[in-house]
Write an enzyme that holds these catalytic residues in place. Sequence first.
Site, PDB file in Angstrom:
ATOM      1  CG  HIS A 106     -34.319  16.488  16.992  1.00  0.00           C
ATOM      2  ND1 HIS A 106     -33.367  17.473  17.168  1.00  0.00           N
ATOM      3  CD2 HIS A 106     -33.710  15.314  17.285  1.00  0.00           C
ATOM      4  CE1 HIS A 106     -32.236  16.910  17.564  1.00  0.00           C
ATOM      5  NE2 HIS A 106     -32.420  15.608  17.657  1.00  0.00           N
ATOM      6  CG  HIS A 108     -34.553  10.805  18.332  1.00  0.00           C
ATOM      7  ND1 HIS A 108     -33.728  10.416  17.313  1.00  0.00           N
ATOM      8  CD2 HIS A 108     -33.946  11.864  18.922  1.00  0.00           C
ATOM      9  CE1 HIS A 108     -32.648  11.185  17.294  1.00  0.00           C
ATOM     10  NE2 HIS A 108     -32.756  12.076  18.260  1.00  0.00           N
TER      11      HIS A 108
HETATM   12  P1  AMP Z   1     -29.726  14.112  18.248  1.00  0.00           P
HETATM   13  O1  AMP Z   1     -28.439  13.361  18.456  1.00  0.00           O
HETATM   14  O2  AMP Z   1     -30.790  13.810  19.240  1.00  0.00           O
HETATM   15  O3  AMP Z   1     -29.467  15.602  18.075  1.00  0.00           O
HETATM   16  O4  AMP Z   1     -30.296  13.551  16.880  1.00  0.00           O
HETATM   17  C1  AMP Z   1     -30.085  14.103  15.630  1.00  0.00           C
HETATM   18  C2  AMP Z   1     -30.619  13.117  14.630  1.00  0.00           C
HETATM   19  O5  AMP Z   1     -30.771  13.774  13.385  1.00  0.00           O
HETATM   20  C3  AMP Z   1     -29.691  11.911  14.384  1.00  0.00           C
HETATM   21  O6  AMP Z   1     -30.411  10.709  14.702  1.00  0.00           O
HETATM   22  C4  AMP Z   1     -29.365  12.018  12.904  1.00  0.00           C
HETATM   23  O7  AMP Z   1     -29.301  10.764  12.268  1.00  0.00           O
HETATM   24  C5  AMP Z   1     -30.507  12.859  12.359  1.00  0.00           C
HETATM   25  N1  AMP Z   1     -30.196  13.631  11.168  1.00  0.00           N
HETATM   26  C6  AMP Z   1     -29.118  14.422  10.955  1.00  0.00           C
HETATM   27  N2  AMP Z   1     -29.194  14.982   9.721  1.00  0.00           N
HETATM   28  C7  AMP Z   1     -30.347  14.556   9.172  1.00  0.00           C
HETATM   29  C8  AMP Z   1     -30.985  14.782   7.919  1.00  0.00           C
HETATM   30  N3  AMP Z   1     -30.455  15.561   6.982  1.00  0.00           N
HETATM   31  N4  AMP Z   1     -32.163  14.162   7.677  1.00  0.00           N
HETATM   32  C9  AMP Z   1     -32.712  13.344   8.620  1.00  0.00           C
HETATM   33  N5  AMP Z   1     -32.159  13.108   9.812  1.00  0.00           N
HETATM   34  C10 AMP Z   1     -30.990  13.694  10.082  1.00  0.00           C
END
Ligand code: AMP
Length: 145
Positions: A106, A108
Site C-alpha cells: 500500500h 500512503h
Molecule cells: P503501514 O504501517 O504502512 O503498514 O500502514 C498500514 C495502515 O493501514 C495504517 O495507517 C492503518 O491505519 C491502516 N489500516 C489498518 N486497517 C485498516 C482498515 N481496515 N481500513 C483502512 N485502513 C486500515
Amino acid sequence: MGEIPMNQGQCIFCGIVTGALPAATLYEDDATLAFMDINPLADGHCLVIPKAHCEDLLTAGDDVAALVGQTTARVARAVKTALQPDGLNVFQANGVAAGQTVFHLHFHILPRFVDDHFTIQFHGNPTSNREHLATIARRIEQALP
Ligand code: AMP
Ligand code: ZN
C-alpha cells in the site's frame, strides 16, 4: 484481468478488496483500489493498493508497481484538488523495520499543512564521502535486473 490472487481470512486489505470488510472507497479499477486510512494522520489520508495480494513493493512485479504508481499519482492529484493541502507526502513501508504493519502493498497519500507538526526525520551521516557514495551506487547498480 483474470482471477485476482487473494489472501482471504488472513489479510485485512484482501478483505476490503472482496467486500468482506468495510472501507470508505474513493477509487477503483480492474487492478487497484483506493480507500481512506482508518486511522488518518490528517483529513484525506488514504491508501492505494493493488487488488491482487502481494506483501510489499519488493515482491510486486513491474506491472503491479506501474499500475499502483499510476493510481497513486491520480489519487494524489485528486486529494490536492479536493482538499487544497499546502503539500502532500507519498510513502510506503517495506518490512517491520520500516514500520510496515499491514503486509499487503500500500502507498500512503498524506496531505500536509504548514505547521501540522508531523515530522519525518532523517538522521543523515555527514561523514559520507563521494568515494563511499560511488561504491554503494555500484553495488546497487550491479543488483539491478
Ligand atoms: P503501514 O504501517 O504502512 O503498514 O500502514 C498500514 C495502515 O493501514 C495504517 O495507517 C492503518 O491505519 C491502516 N489500516 C489498518 N486497517 C485498516 C482498515 N481496515 N481500513 C483502512 N485502513 C486500515
Ligand atoms: Zn492481501
